[in-house]
Design a protein around this motif. Structure first.
Motif, PDB file in Angstrom:
ATOM      1  N   ILE A 142       0.831  -1.201   0.000  1.00 12.79           N
ATOM      2  CA  ILE A 142       0.000   0.000   0.000  1.00 12.79           C
ATOM      3  C   ILE A 142       0.873   1.262   0.000  1.00 12.79           C
ATOM      4  N   ILE A 143       1.984   1.214   0.696  1.00 11.94           N
ATOM      5  CA  ILE A 143       2.899   2.361   0.705  1.00 11.94           C
ATOM      6  C   ILE A 143       3.445   2.615  -0.701  1.00 11.94           C
ATOM      7  N   TYR A 144       3.774   1.547  -1.437  1.00 14.67           N
ATOM      8  CA  TYR A 144       4.226   1.720  -2.822  1.00 14.67           C
ATOM      9  C   TYR A 144       3.148   2.403  -3.663  1.00 14.67           C
ATOM     10  N   ILE A 145       1.890   1.979  -3.476  1.00 20.01           N
ATOM     11  CA  ILE A 145       0.790   2.608  -4.211  1.00 20.01           C
ATOM     12  C   ILE A 145       0.648   4.080  -3.818  1.00 20.01           C
ATOM     13  N   SER A 146       0.733   4.354  -2.528  1.00 18.59           N
ATOM     14  CA  SER A 146       0.619   5.724  -2.037  1.00 18.59           C
ATOM     15  C   SER A 146       1.681   6.622  -2.669  1.00 18.59           C
ATOM     16  N   GLU A 147       2.903   6.139  -2.695  1.00 19.02           N
ATOM     17  CA  GLU A 147       3.996   6.937  -3.259  1.00 19.02           C
ATOM     18  C   GLU A 147       3.866   7.057  -4.771  1.00 19.02           C
ATOM     19  N   TYR A 148       3.444   5.979  -5.429  1.00 22.45           N
ATOM     20  CA  TYR A 148       3.331   5.975  -6.888  1.00 22.45           C
ATOM     21  C   TYR A 148       2.236   6.929  -7.364  1.00 22.45           C
ATOM     22  N   LEU A 149       1.092   6.925  -6.660  1.00 20.20           N
ATOM     23  CA  LEU A 149      -0.047   7.753  -7.060  1.00 20.20           C
ATOM     24  C   LEU A 149      -0.092   9.090  -6.334  1.00 20.20           C
ATOM     25  N   LYS A 150       0.826   9.259  -5.364  1.00 14.08           N
ATOM     26  CA  LYS A 150       0.849  10.488  -4.547  1.00 14.08           C
ATOM     27  C   LYS A 150      -0.498  10.727  -3.867  1.00 14.08           C
ATOM     28  N   ILE A 151      -1.047   9.636  -3.346  1.00 16.33           N
ATOM     29  CA  ILE A 151      -2.288   9.691  -2.566  1.00 16.33           C
ATOM     30  C   ILE A 151      -1.942   9.289  -1.141  1.00 16.33           C
ATOM     31  N   PRO A 152      -2.192  10.131  -0.159  1.00 19.19           N
ATOM     32  CA  PRO A 152      -1.805   9.789   1.219  1.00 19.19           C
ATOM     33  C   PRO A 152      -2.590   8.608   1.770  1.00 19.19           C
ATOM     34  N   LEU A 153      -1.964   7.886   2.673  1.00 14.62           N
ATOM     35  CA  LEU A 153      -2.612   6.741   3.310  1.00 14.62           C
ATOM     36  C   LEU A 153      -3.885   7.148   4.035  1.00 14.62           C
ATOM     37  N   SER A 154      -3.923   8.386   4.513  1.00 14.29           N
ATOM     38  CA  SER A 154      -5.086   8.870   5.255  1.00 14.29           C
ATOM     39  C   SER A 154      -6.340   8.937   4.386  1.00 14.29           C
ATOM     40  N   GLU A 155      -6.180   8.883   3.070  1.00  8.86           N
ATOM     41  CA  GLU A 155      -7.318   8.949   2.155  1.00  8.86           C
ATOM     42  C   GLU A 155      -7.688   7.567   1.610  1.00  8.86           C
ATOM     43  N   MET A 156      -7.287   6.545   2.348  1.00  7.95           N
ATOM     44  CA  MET A 156      -7.590   5.164   1.964  1.00  7.95           C
ATOM     45  C   MET A 156      -8.383   4.471   3.075  1.00  7.95           C
TER      46      MET A 156
END
Length: 255
Positions: A187-201
């Motif tokens: 999930i961290i890889y996805i967050s960094e790749y899409l620049k979407i913070p974990l708080s919005e998941m």
């Protein structure tokens, strides 16, 4: 906080106990996608064992083998495996600890193998390729072994420094994978790749391998059928998988 990504475990979370997805759940996830919310599978299953569900849901994100490989719109953006030498050491140790009757399954990036053609102790992926795991030619992403003794699982894992052993709660098996191959890391890889913070998941899960994921995302939701350890760390508990708990929570709290 706006929800931009919804991540769901498959077995006993998105899937009912009979392995199906209800039409209602499909409809709710489609409504999310129509609103621009990305849907992701986050599962311990390998890539070969999720296709039938991908064909129904069409998730934008797929985190497979418990975080060892991560896809965005079918593009592989991260992958990690044991080395071939580590793979062989784990197989050799498994046979040493459990004997020649040891039951083993193996996920690689693109295939799934079983060291038994018959007398399998669980009934998933009947069409698995056969390999006796004596001269395996690919690095393994994940190895599963039929045993319930945690001390024996730790003995097997000890031959590889970066190997973690995690029990399944519903069957007497252990999963062996690189320690860094966890759902939360995927999930961290996805967050960094899409620049979407974990708080919005938001994430949904039921078993031991889901705990890190539920802790990592802005909201971690335990299924009504989840084990006690998952419910204890979750932000909320929804209905069971057989009551469309994922869809129910999304309807009430997202849509």
């Amino acid at each position: 906080m706006e929800t931009k990504i919804i991540l769901v475990d498959l077995d006993l979370t998105l899937l009912r106990s009979d392995g199906t997805i209800s039409d209602h759940t499909v409809s709710v996830l489609k409504q999310c996608q129509d609103k621009g919310i990305l849907i992701g599978f986050s599962t311990s299953r390998g890539t070969t064992r999720i296709q039938q569900y991908s064909d129904i849901i069409h998730p934008e994100i797929k985190i497979c083998n418990a975080g060892a490989c991560v896809y965005y719109r079918d593009e592989l953006i991260h992958a990690e495996t044991f080395t071939l030498d580590e793979t062989h050491r784990l197989f050799d140790k498994t046979y040493q600890v459990l004997g020649e009757d040891a039951e083993i399954t193996v996920d690689t990036l693109n295939d799934f193998y079983w060291n038994r053609k018959e007398n399998k102790t669980t009934q998933y992926m009947a069409e698995a390729k056969f390999d006796d795991c004596k001269n395996f030619v690919e690095p393994a992403m994940k190895i599963c072994v039929q045993l319930s003794d945690a001390s024996k699982a730790e003995e097997i894992a000890s031959v590889v420094e970066n190997c973690g052993a995690v029990a399944f709660s519903d069957i007497p098996w252990f999963k062996f994978a690189p320690k860094s191959a966890a759902k939360e890391n995927g999930i961290i890889y996805i967050s960094e790749y899409l620049k979407i913070p974990l708080s919005e998941m938001i994430s949904f899960g039921d078993d031991f391998s889901d705990i890190g994921m539920l802790k990592a995302t802005g909201r971690g939701i335990a299924m009504g059928n989840a084990i006690a350890e998952v419910k204890a760390i979750a932000d909320d508990v929804t209905k069971s998988c057989d009551e469309d708990g994922v869809a129910d929570y999304i309807e009430r709290n997202v849509l």
